[in-house]
Design a protein around this motif. Structure first.
Motif, short mmCIF file in Angstrom:
data_model
loop_
_atom_site.label_atom_id
_atom_site.label_comp_id
_atom_site.label_asym_id
_atom_site.label_seq_id
_atom_site.Cartn_x
_atom_site.Cartn_y
_atom_site.Cartn_z
N LEU A 1 -5.30 4.17 10.78
CA LEU A 1 -4.04 3.12 10.27
C LEU A 1 -4.24 1.89 10.94
O LEU A 1 -4.09 2.27 12.34
CB LEU A 1 -2.86 3.75 10.01
CG LEU A 1 -1.78 2.66 9.34
CD1 LEU A 1 -0.75 3.62 8.62
CD2 LEU A 1 -1.06 2.08 10.49
N THR A 2 -4.40 0.68 10.27
CA THR A 2 -4.27 -0.52 11.36
C THR A 2 -3.39 -1.53 10.77
O THR A 2 -3.27 -1.63 9.46
CB THR A 2 -6.01 -1.25 11.17
OG1 THR A 2 -6.87 -0.34 11.58
CG2 THR A 2 -5.58 -2.24 12.06
N VAL A 3 -2.63 -1.91 11.57
CA VAL A 3 -1.40 -2.66 11.19
C VAL A 3 -1.91 -4.40 11.10
O VAL A 3 -2.92 -4.72 12.05
CB VAL A 3 -0.40 -2.71 12.25
CG1 VAL A 3 0.65 -4.00 12.07
CG2 VAL A 3 0.58 -1.42 12.22
N CYS A 4 -1.85 -4.94 10.19
CA CYS A 4 -2.31 -6.35 9.90
C CYS A 4 -1.27 -7.31 10.11
O CYS A 4 -1.88 -8.35 10.65
CB CYS A 4 -2.67 -6.30 8.41
SG CYS A 4 -3.89 -5.09 7.57
N SER A 5 -0.15 -7.07 10.25
CA SER A 5 0.83 -8.10 10.64
C SER A 5 2.22 -7.34 10.59
O SER A 5 2.41 -6.40 10.13
CB SER A 5 0.93 -9.10 9.51
OG SER A 5 1.31 -8.67 8.39
#
Length: 231
Positions: free
Chosen positions: A220-224
């Protein structure tokens, strides 16, 4: 038997203004903190006498967003992909004949000096902010623990933990004391289990922030993260 109207005795205040992102069960993310504020009629310290000796409590509460005039004998549990039907009494679905929930949480503190009267500080809650609470009972280990209990269809549900990447520029927007809780929520995959589009960006409200992320495989990657104006 005479019917008895249930009274709201308290409301819980959590980091979740909406349902999306709330852990699927209580106790999954222990770093989540919440406060329970009693309604004026129940702000009597005597009602909490002896509670300090218990480490965990049961919360009996209302699915305030799940109230319906009609009910269905079967529901589609998200953990089964949203397509398989199970009997409502074999699930913890909010869509029940009576919209009542049950959660076990850790009792961190009883604050007798709060301006709202005595309040309870708890961890591991799976409730939306403002949820009405009908009752509070102590968790009793010798009676409430069942090491040989079976989990039914949930034993085959995925319990995978995602690797969470929050770039530093976005992590700086999150108060330090809330970072562990946010990571825990994201690691348990807030998405509906039947959605698996690596290109889709999801949005989640948490602690006054808007967190946007995508998931590819077990990453999971946080975009903003949109910071509130007062930070």
């Amino acid at each position: 038997m005479n019917e008895h109207e249930m009274k709201v005795i308290a409301r819980i205040h959590t980091e979740f203004p909406t349902k999306f992102g709330i852990p699927r069960q209580s106790g999954i993310v222990d770093a989540l903190r919440a406060t329970i504020v009693f309604e004026p009629e129940y702000r009597n310290p005597d009602a909490l006498r002896g509670l300090e000796g218990f480490s965990h409590i049961w919360l009996i509460w209302q699915f305030s967003r799940g109230i319906r005039d009609k009910w269905s004998p079967t529901v589609r549990p998200p953990r089964l992909g949203g397509n398989t039907r199970m009997g409502v009494f074999a699930t913890r679905s909010p869509f029940r004949p009576n919209p009542i929930g049950l959660s076990s949480v850790r009792l961190e503190k009883i604050d007798m000096q709060a301006k709202e009267g005595p309040i309870l500080v708890v961890s591991g809650a799976d409730l939306m902010d403002g949820t009405p609470i009908y009752d509070i009972k102590p968790f009793i280990p010798y009676a409430d623990n069942h090491p040989d209990a079976l989990g039914g269809f949930t034993q085959n549900s995925s319990g995978e933990i995602l690797a969470v990447d929050i770039p530093q520029e976005w992590l700086d927007c999150v108060p330090e004391e809330k970072r562990e809780a946010l990571r825990g929520v994201l690691a348990h995959d807030p998405r509906p289990s039947y959605q698996d589009d690596p290109e889709r960006i999801y949005g989640m409200a948490f602690a006054g922030l808007e967190v946007k992320f995508r998931v590819s495989g077990d990453q999971l990657t946080v975009c903003s993260i949109t910071c509130s104006e007062n930070r």
